[in-house]
Design an enzyme around this catalytic site. Structure first.
Site, PDB file in Angstrom:
ATOM      1  N   ASP A 186       0.892  -1.149   0.000  1.00 43.76           N
ATOM      2  CA  ASP A 186       0.000   0.000   0.000  1.00 43.76           C
ATOM      3  C   ASP A 186       0.935   1.204   0.000  1.00 43.76           C
ATOM      4  O   ASP A 186       1.586   1.480   1.008  1.00 43.76           O
ATOM      5  CB  ASP A 186      -0.893   0.003   1.248  1.00 43.76           C
ATOM      6  N   HIS A 187       1.013   1.886  -1.143  1.00 47.45           N
ATOM      7  CA  HIS A 187       2.095   2.877  -1.265  1.00 47.45           C
ATOM      8  C   HIS A 187       1.952   4.036  -0.280  1.00 47.45           C
ATOM      9  O   HIS A 187       2.907   4.771  -0.038  1.00 47.45           O
ATOM     10  CB  HIS A 187       2.255   3.362  -2.712  1.00 47.45           C
ATOM     11  N   HIS A 217      -5.799   2.779   1.490  1.00 46.10           N
ATOM     12  CA  HIS A 217      -4.976   3.923   1.914  1.00 46.10           C
ATOM     13  C   HIS A 217      -5.552   4.598   3.166  1.00 46.10           C
ATOM     14  O   HIS A 217      -4.830   4.864   4.131  1.00 46.10           O
ATOM     15  CB  HIS A 217      -4.887   4.976   0.809  1.00 46.10           C
TER      16      HIS A 217
HETATM   17  N1  NDP Z   1      -1.020   3.067 -12.085  1.00 41.62           N
HETATM   18  C1  NDP Z   1      -1.054   3.490 -10.815  1.00 41.62           C
HETATM   19  O1  NDP Z   1      -0.834   4.666 -10.473  1.00 41.62           O
HETATM   20  C2  NDP Z   1      -1.361   2.506  -9.740  1.00 41.62           C
HETATM   21  C3  NDP Z   1      -1.540   1.158 -10.029  1.00 41.62           C
HETATM   22  N2  NDP Z   1      -1.770   0.283  -9.025  1.00 41.62           N
HETATM   23  C4  NDP Z   1      -1.962  -1.144  -9.316  1.00 41.62           C
HETATM   24  O2  NDP Z   1      -0.835  -1.641 -10.041  1.00 41.62           O
HETATM   25  C5  NDP Z   1      -1.233  -2.635 -10.956  1.00 41.62           C
HETATM   26  C6  NDP Z   1      -0.756  -2.256 -12.351  1.00 41.62           C
HETATM   27  O3  NDP Z   1      -1.349  -1.028 -12.705  1.00 41.62           O
HETATM   28  P1  NDP Z   1      -0.982  -0.259 -14.065  1.00 41.62           P
HETATM   29  O4  NDP Z   1       0.485  -0.234 -14.282  1.00 41.62           O
HETATM   30  O5  NDP Z   1      -1.715   1.018 -14.012  1.00 41.62           O
HETATM   31  O6  NDP Z   1      -1.653  -1.212 -15.172  1.00 41.62           O
HETATM   32  P2  NDP Z   1      -1.525  -1.139 -16.737  1.00 41.62           P
HETATM   33  O7  NDP Z   1      -2.832  -1.582 -17.290  1.00 41.62           O
HETATM   34  O8  NDP Z   1      -0.969   0.171 -17.165  1.00 41.62           O
HETATM   35  O9  NDP Z   1      -0.414  -2.266 -17.060  1.00 41.62           O
HETATM   36  C7  NDP Z   1      -0.709  -3.632 -17.079  1.00 41.62           C
HETATM   37  C8  NDP Z   1       0.521  -4.428 -17.485  1.00 41.62           C
HETATM   38  O10 NDP Z   1       0.194  -5.812 -17.514  1.00 41.62           O
HETATM   39  C9  NDP Z   1       0.588  -6.363 -18.781  1.00 41.62           C
HETATM   40  N3  NDP Z   1      -0.328  -7.414 -19.180  1.00 41.62           N
HETATM   41  C10 NDP Z   1      -1.677  -7.372 -19.142  1.00 41.62           C
HETATM   42  N4  NDP Z   1      -2.171  -8.570 -19.532  1.00 41.62           N
HETATM   43  C11 NDP Z   1      -1.104  -9.368 -19.793  1.00 41.62           C
HETATM   44  C12 NDP Z   1      -0.960 -10.714 -20.201  1.00 41.62           C
HETATM   45  N5  NDP Z   1      -2.005 -11.508 -20.426  1.00 41.62           N
HETATM   46  N6  NDP Z   1       0.282 -11.211 -20.371  1.00 41.62           N
HETATM   47  C13 NDP Z   1       1.350 -10.420 -20.155  1.00 41.62           C
HETATM   48  N7  NDP Z   1       1.286  -9.138 -19.776  1.00 41.62           N
HETATM   49  C14 NDP Z   1       0.075  -8.623 -19.592  1.00 41.62           C
HETATM   50  C15 NDP Z   1       0.504  -5.216 -19.726  1.00 41.62           C
HETATM   51  O11 NDP Z   1       1.292  -5.524 -20.838  1.00 41.62           O
HETATM   52  P3  NDP Z   1       0.943  -4.940 -22.295  1.00 41.62           P
HETATM   53  O12 NDP Z   1       1.436  -3.547 -22.286  1.00 41.62           O
HETATM   54  O13 NDP Z   1       1.707  -5.801 -23.204  1.00 41.62           O
HETATM   55  O14 NDP Z   1      -0.558  -5.028 -22.433  1.00 41.62           O
HETATM   56  C16 NDP Z   1       1.077  -4.108 -18.845  1.00 41.62           C
HETATM   57  O15 NDP Z   1       2.467  -4.251 -18.774  1.00 41.62           O
HETATM   58  C17 NDP Z   1      -2.757  -2.752 -10.810  1.00 41.62           C
HETATM   59  O16 NDP Z   1      -3.056  -3.780  -9.896  1.00 41.62           O
HETATM   60  C18 NDP Z   1      -3.159  -1.411 -10.208  1.00 41.62           C
HETATM   61  O17 NDP Z   1      -4.344  -1.523  -9.454  1.00 41.62           O
HETATM   62  C19 NDP Z   1      -1.801   0.678  -7.712  1.00 41.62           C
HETATM   63  C20 NDP Z   1      -1.617   1.996  -7.366  1.00 41.62           C
HETATM   64  C21 NDP Z   1      -1.441   3.023  -8.346  1.00 41.62           C
HETATM   65  O1  LIG Z   2      -3.830   3.638  -5.353  1.00 39.73           O
HETATM   66  C1  LIG Z   2      -4.230   4.666  -5.862  1.00 39.73           C
HETATM   67  O2  LIG Z   2      -3.743   5.824  -5.417  1.00 39.73           O
HETATM   68  C2  LIG Z   2      -3.814   6.983  -6.227  1.00 39.73           C
HETATM   69  C3  LIG Z   2      -3.528   8.140  -5.289  1.00 39.73           C
HETATM   70  O3  LIG Z   2      -2.195   8.048  -4.870  1.00 39.73           O
HETATM   71  P1  LIG Z   2      -1.387   9.375  -4.480  1.00 39.73           P
HETATM   72  O4  LIG Z   2      -0.081   8.865  -4.014  1.00 39.73           O
HETATM   73  O5  LIG Z   2      -1.323  10.205  -5.733  1.00 39.73           O
HETATM   74  O6  LIG Z   2      -2.198  10.031  -3.427  1.00 39.73           O
HETATM   75  C4  LIG Z   2      -5.157   7.138  -6.876  1.00 39.73           C
HETATM   76  O7  LIG Z   2      -5.126   8.220  -7.803  1.00 39.73           O
HETATM   77  C5  LIG Z   2      -5.487   5.872  -7.625  1.00 39.73           C
HETATM   78  O8  LIG Z   2      -6.800   5.975  -8.173  1.00 39.73           O
HETATM   79  C6  LIG Z   2      -5.408   4.687  -6.721  1.00 39.73           C
HETATM   80  O9  LIG Z   2      -5.522   3.487  -7.494  1.00 39.73           O
END
Ligand code: NDP
Ligand SMILES: O=C1O[C@H](COP(=O)(O)O)[C@@H](O)[C@H](O)[C@H]1O
Length: 510
Positions: free
Chosen positions: A201-202, A264
């Site tokens: 949990d960041h 969070h």
């Molecule tokens: N983004 C954020 O700020 C935050 C994200 N999170 C959590 O982190 C996790 C990742 O989020 P996020 O980076 O935004 O997600 P994205 O959708 O941006 O990225 C998903 C990744 O998974 C890969 N992928 C999806 N399906 C497959 C598959 N079948 N085989 C191989 N690779 C696959 C994608 O590859 P490809 O590009 O090839 O499709 C991509 O690298 C989630 O659980 C999210 O809830 C939590 C807090 C904040």
């Molecule tokens: O985990 C998540 O957090 C962000 C908010 O993070 P912050 O560090 O920018 O406060 C939120 O925007 C996102 O929806 C959620 O998945």
């Protein structure tokens, strides 16, 4: 009033960036490497550790995702690091770090791919001297958490012996309700021992969240008043001015309660409300947090409020409503705002309401804890020109972001021949005291996971306990359609959230 008298030099701040121990040699393997999180947060955080000399000399990062990005991955990550700020392109360390960033393409359900990945990592061990130690980071959609863990297990990549360790960081959301969280826990526990699992949990990586504990337990003067005898109520706000940032499908299934409140905000609440642990170590801290969550009474749905933003104006810019966002249903019932009143039934907190809220497209971005103390028992200045009927309460604000710091509001005499009182603030600013930081919260957590320290990670029972509290609300909300949208983008949320406090003669502070 600005912060003054900070007895800490820039050298001391710099020196504090060193941990007593540097992690052992290892490879950090990030599944979901082409995703948003990896580029914006994880690789910049790993590089910040490199900048601070906190990575082992024998180290490598391997990104894993399905597309073949071997040629572009490292340059793309470098770009992300530079965009994150706080890094000069000419830094010698940057080149050295990027040379150790590798990429491996596979579908997550491809057994042959996993077998090849195992061999690839073994080759890197020889090249970089990483000794078989692995930190797997599942930066993927939640439906892959169990599957990838099982495949790692099936391909012999999760076993530990005295010579090497294997740990797995699992991103949030950890489940979508109590049942799914329990299922996920039991699935990953079939493969991994609890001490190999790091549920991230960041927010717990944020300095200012950790500082809640330091403020409370590292000072003598606050803890004696940190209870029902002195505190009237506590508010925790996690407000964002941004919308869903193109994450339509994810957010449609999540909503504000699952996305932010269950994790969070509940983590922050546990730090605000917990008893002092005997020592600042994983087991005692986790026990005290769990005791807080377990002491929260079931939350009646009448003590909750939810909302969804319609079109509006945020920071001078016209923005669309949630239902008009890309890949969102025009009839969506997903809440983009959630608030509730909680009661913690224990000796310290009985009778002190905790009001919590989180939402998107609100007026401003602010995450803070606001503690309102009881008013003085008597207004002895009445009749001497003091004006107000009652004295204002003292309010202590722990600002997590932005402009992180601590503010205490108190009454002071307005100079002059009458005794009029004005509310003034005593301010502590993190940036003023310690300088600005480009850290994003993931640095500390990645480092701790490499060191095997789970203090700042969620554990099995804690996750299930918070889901047990939230699941009945989600079910009640699902059964009751709402007339959405019910707040304008750029406002402070739906009027139901204000009414939640008005009923108790209170108001949100921000
Ligand atoms: N983004 C954020 O700020 C935050 C994200 N999170 C959590 O982190 C996790 C990742 O989020 P996020 O980076 O935004 O997600 P994205 O959708 O941006 O990225 C998903 C990744 O998974 C890969 N992928 C999806 N399906 C497959 C598959 N079948 N085989 C191989 N690779 C696959 C994608 O590859 P490809 O590009 O090839 O499709 C991509 O690298 C989630 O659980 C999210 O809830 C939590 C807090 C904040
Ligand atoms: O985990 C998540 O957090 C962000 C908010 O993070 P912050 O560090 O920018 O406060 C939120 O925007 C996102 O929806 C959620 O998945």
């Amino acid at each position: 009033m600005a912060t003054t008298g900070i007895n800490v030099s820039p050298e001391q701040v710099e020196a504090n960036k060193c941990k007593e121990s540097i992690p052992e040699p290892c490879i950090v393997v990030i599944f979901g490497a082409s995703g948003d999180l990896t580029k914006r947060k994880l690789l910049p955080a790993l590089y910040h550790l490199e900048q601070a000399n906190l990575l082992p000399e024998n180290f490598a990062v391997v990104g894993v995702a399905r597309r073949d990005l071997s040629a572009t991955f490292a340059p793309d990550m470098k770009d992300g690091i530079l965009k994150g700020g706080g890094v000069d392109e000419k830094e010698e360390k940057l080149g050295k770090f990027i040379d150790r960033v590798k990429y491996f393409a596979t579908e997550f359900d491809n057994d042959e791919g996993f077998e090849k990945l195992k061999a690839y990592l073994a080759d890197l061990d020889k090249q970089f001297g990483t000794k078989g130690n692995r930190l797997f980071y599942l930066a993927v959609a939640p439906e892959f958490f169990a599957d990838i863990t099982h495949r790692l297990g099936n391909h012999g990549m999760t076993g530990e012996d005295g010579d090497h360790w294997v740990r797995v960081i699992i991103e949030k959301p950890f489940g979508t309700d109590l049942e799914s969280a329990k299922k996920l826990n039991s699935e990953i526990n079939q493969v991994l021992k609890e001490d190999q699992i790091f549920r991230i949990d960041h927010y717990l990586g944020k300095e200012t969240v950790q500082n809640i504990l330091v403020f409370r337990f590292g000072n003598g003067i606050f803890e004696p008043i940190w209870n029902r005898n002195y505190i009237d109520h506590i508010q925790i706000t996690a407000a964002e001015s941004i919308g869903i940032e193109g994450r339509g499908p994810f957010y449609e299934a999540a909503g504000a309660l699952r996305d932010v409140l269950q994790n969070h905000v509940m983590e922050v609440l546990s730090f605000v409300a917990m008893e002092p642990p005997d020592v600042f170590e994983s087991a005692p801290v986790r026990i005290e947090k769990l005791k807080v969550w377990k002491a929260i009474s079931p939350i009646p749905v009448e003590n909750t409020a939810r909302g969804q933003y319609g079109p509006g104006n945020v920071d001078g810019e016209d923005v669309k409503g949630y239902r008009q966002e890309d890949r969102v249903s025009p009839e969506s019932q997903t809440e983009t705002f959630a608030a509730m009143k909680l009661e913690i039934d224990n000796w310290r907190w009985a009778g002190v309401p905790f009001y919590i809220r989180a939402g998107k497209r609100l007026k401003t971005r602010v995450t803070e804890v606001v503690i309102t103390f009881k008013r003085p028992p008597l207004h002895i200045f009445q009749g001497s020109g003091a004006g107000a009927e009652q004295l204002e309460p003292n309010v202590l604000t722990l600002r997590i972001q932005p402009d992180d710091g601590i503010k205490l509001k108190f009454g002071a005499k307005i100079p002059g021949p009458t005794t009029n009182i004005a509310q003034v603030n005593m301010n502590f600013s993190y940036a003023e005291a310690f300088g600005k930081s480009s850290a994003n919260g993931y640095e500390r957590l990645l480092l701790d996971a490499m060191l095997g320290d789970g203090t700042l990670f969620a554990e099995r029972e804690g996750v299930e306990t918070t889901w047990a509290l939230m699941t009945p609300i989600l079910e009640a909300w699902k059964a009751q359609k709402k007339d959405f949208p019910n707040y304008d983008a750029g406002s402070w949320g739906p009027k139901e959230a204000d009414e939640l406090l008005e009923r108790d003669g209170r108001a949100w502070q921000a």
